[in-house]
Design an enzyme around this catalytic site. Structure first.
Site, mmCIF file in Angstrom:
data_model
loop_
_atom_site.group_PDB
_atom_site.id
_atom_site.type_symbol
_atom_site.label_atom_id
_atom_site.label_comp_id
_atom_site.label_asym_id
_atom_site.label_seq_id
_atom_site.Cartn_x
_atom_site.Cartn_y
_atom_site.Cartn_z
ATOM 1 N N HIS A 183 0.832 -1.211 0.000
ATOM 2 C CA HIS A 183 0.000 0.000 0.000
ATOM 3 C C HIS A 183 0.867 1.261 0.000
ATOM 4 O O HIS A 183 0.569 2.227 -0.711
ATOM 5 C CB HIS A 183 -0.949 0.008 1.190
ATOM 6 N N HIS A 221 -0.202 -11.017 -5.013
ATOM 7 C CA HIS A 221 1.175 -10.601 -4.761
ATOM 8 C C HIS A 221 2.188 -11.566 -5.363
ATOM 9 O O HIS A 221 3.193 -11.141 -5.941
ATOM 10 C CB HIS A 221 1.409 -10.473 -3.254
ATOM 11 N N HIS A 245 -9.177 -2.329 -5.300
ATOM 12 C CA HIS A 245 -8.091 -2.556 -4.346
ATOM 13 C C HIS A 245 -7.049 -3.501 -4.935
ATOM 14 O O HIS A 245 -5.849 -3.330 -4.686
ATOM 15 C CB HIS A 245 -8.599 -3.112 -3.022
ATOM 16 N N ASP A 264 -3.117 -2.764 -5.162
ATOM 17 C CA ASP A 264 -2.062 -3.702 -4.776
ATOM 18 C C ASP A 264 -1.083 -3.931 -5.924
ATOM 19 O O ASP A 264 0.145 -3.952 -5.731
ATOM 20 C CB ASP A 264 -2.671 -5.060 -4.387
#
Length: 305
Positions: A78, A265, A238, A242
Site C-alpha cells: 500500500h 502478490h 483494491h 495492490d
C-alpha cells in the site's frame, strides 16, 4: 527535463500491523538522488536496510514482504502504491516492527503523509522509467498476469469470487492513467477479507491487527462494515492498488500495459522476475522534455502535489 523526486522533509505516523497486530512507528524521510526506495528496521540494533527489488520479495502470503538475511518488512504494497501514485523515486522508510502499519487498509493515509511532507524535484538527476519492449507473461493454473508494450501506463484486472457481494459489483476494472486519477479513483480502495478466513489467519499468526477499521469484512452474504463500500467496485479497485504497489517494487515507473486474471502478490512478483530475466524484454528510458513523457504519467505522477 523530468527530474527524480523525494520528500521535502521527514514525517512520522503510528499504526498497527495488519497481520502481526504490533504497534508500528513509521517515518518517511528524504533521500539523495539515485537512492531508490529503502526500508530500514529502526527497531533493530544495527538498523539493517534494504533497497526494494523483486528479488527481495520472499514471502507473499496475503502481502508483499521483503526478506533479507532473516530481517523482514511485511505488507509494503500500500505504501509502495502511494509512492508510485505520487512519483516518488527516493525515500528512506523507517519502521519499528516487522510489518508496515495498515492504517485504514488503503493507500490514502500514506498519500496524505507524503503530501504533508511535500514533494521536491532533485535537479539535475533525470527520472528513469522502464519501458516494456515485448509481451511478458506468468501463468499458474488458471491465474495469469502479463505485460504488453504500451506508450503509457494502464491496468486491466479481473477477479473471480462466487459471493453475493461480488456478484453485485463489477469484477473487472480497466484503468488508463492517461484518463484516470490515481488519487481520486484508486488510492481509497480498501483491502478486504472474509469472516471464514479469520480462523485460518489466526492459526498462521496472520490478521492479528485486522478489524473493520482497516478492512472490508464480509460474511457469507454481505459486507459487514456499517458504512458500506467507498466504490461500487472497491474489491477489484483494491486489487489494482495492490498491483500498482507490487509492480513499483521494480524501483521505477513502468511504461507498459499490465493485465491480470485472479492475480495477487505472488503472481505480480513472478511477472517482475520474468521481465528482468531477459534484458531484451525492457529498456531504461528518460525524457528531456515534459511533453515527451507519455500522457499517463501527467496524471499518474502529477508534477504539483
Amino acid at each position: 527535463m523530468i527530474y527524480q523526486r523525494t520528500l521535502k522533509e521527514s514525517i512520522r505516523a503510528v499504526g498497527v500491523g495488519l497481520h502481526s497486530g504490533d504497534k508500528v512507528e513509521l517515518t518517511l524521510s528524504p533521500a539523495p538522488a539515485d537512492t531508490g526506495i529503502v526500508f530500514r528496521r529502526a527497531d533493530l540494533a544495527d538498523k539493517p536496510s534494504f533497497k526494494v527489488g523483486p528479488d527481495l520479495v520472499n514471502d507473499t502470503r496475503l502481502s508483499s514482504t521483503l526478506v533479507k538475511d532473516g530481517v523482514r518488512v511485511a505488507t509494503i504494497e500500500h505504501l509502495m502504491s502511494a509512492f508510485a501514485g505520487l512519483g516518488i523515486d527516493n525515500v528512506i522508510v523507517d519502521v519499528t516492527a516487522s510489518e508496515m502499519p495498515i492504517m485504514d487498509g488503503s493507500a490514502a493515509p500514506f498519500l496524505y503523509l507524503i503530501q504533508q511532507a511535500g514533494v521536491k524535484e532533485q535537479k539535475p538527476a533525470r527520472k528513469r522509467y522502464v519501458r516494456v519492449k515485448k509481451p511478458v507473461e506468468a501463468v499458474e493454473g488458471d491465474k495469469w498476469v502479463r505485460f504488453k508494450p504500451h506508450e503509457g501506463y494502464k491496468i486491466s484486472l479481473t477477479i473471480e469470487f462466487k459471493h453475493p457481494a461480488f456478484q453485485k459489483a463489477a469484477q473487472t476494472v480497466e484503468l488508463d492513467f492517461a484518463e484516470t486519477s490515481y488519487i481520486k479513483e484508486v488510492a481509497r480502495a480498501r483491502t478486504f477479507g472474509f469472516m471464514h478466513e479469520v480462523e485460518y489467519m489466526r492459526t498462521n499468526n496472520l490478521g492479528q491487527g485486522g478489524s473493520m477499521e482497516n478492512a472490508i469484512v464480509l460474511d457469507e452474504y454481505k459486507v459487514l462494515n456499517q458504512e458500506g463500500l467507498r466504490f461500487e467496485d472497491e474489491f477489484v479497485r483494491h486489487k489494482a492498488l495492490d498491483a500498482i504497489g507490487d509492480l513499483y517494487i521494480l524501483g521505477y515507473p513502468l511504461i507498459a500495459a499490465f493485465e491480470g486474471f485472479k492475480s495477487g502478490h505472488a503472481m505480480n512478483n513472478k511477472l517482475l522476475r520474468e521481465l528482468l530475466a531477459d534484458p531484451d524484454n525492457y529498456e531504461f528510458v528518460s525524457f528531456q522534455h515534459a511533453d515527451d513523457v507519455p500522457a499517463a504519467f501527467h496524471r499518474y505522477s502529477p508534477a504539483a502535489i
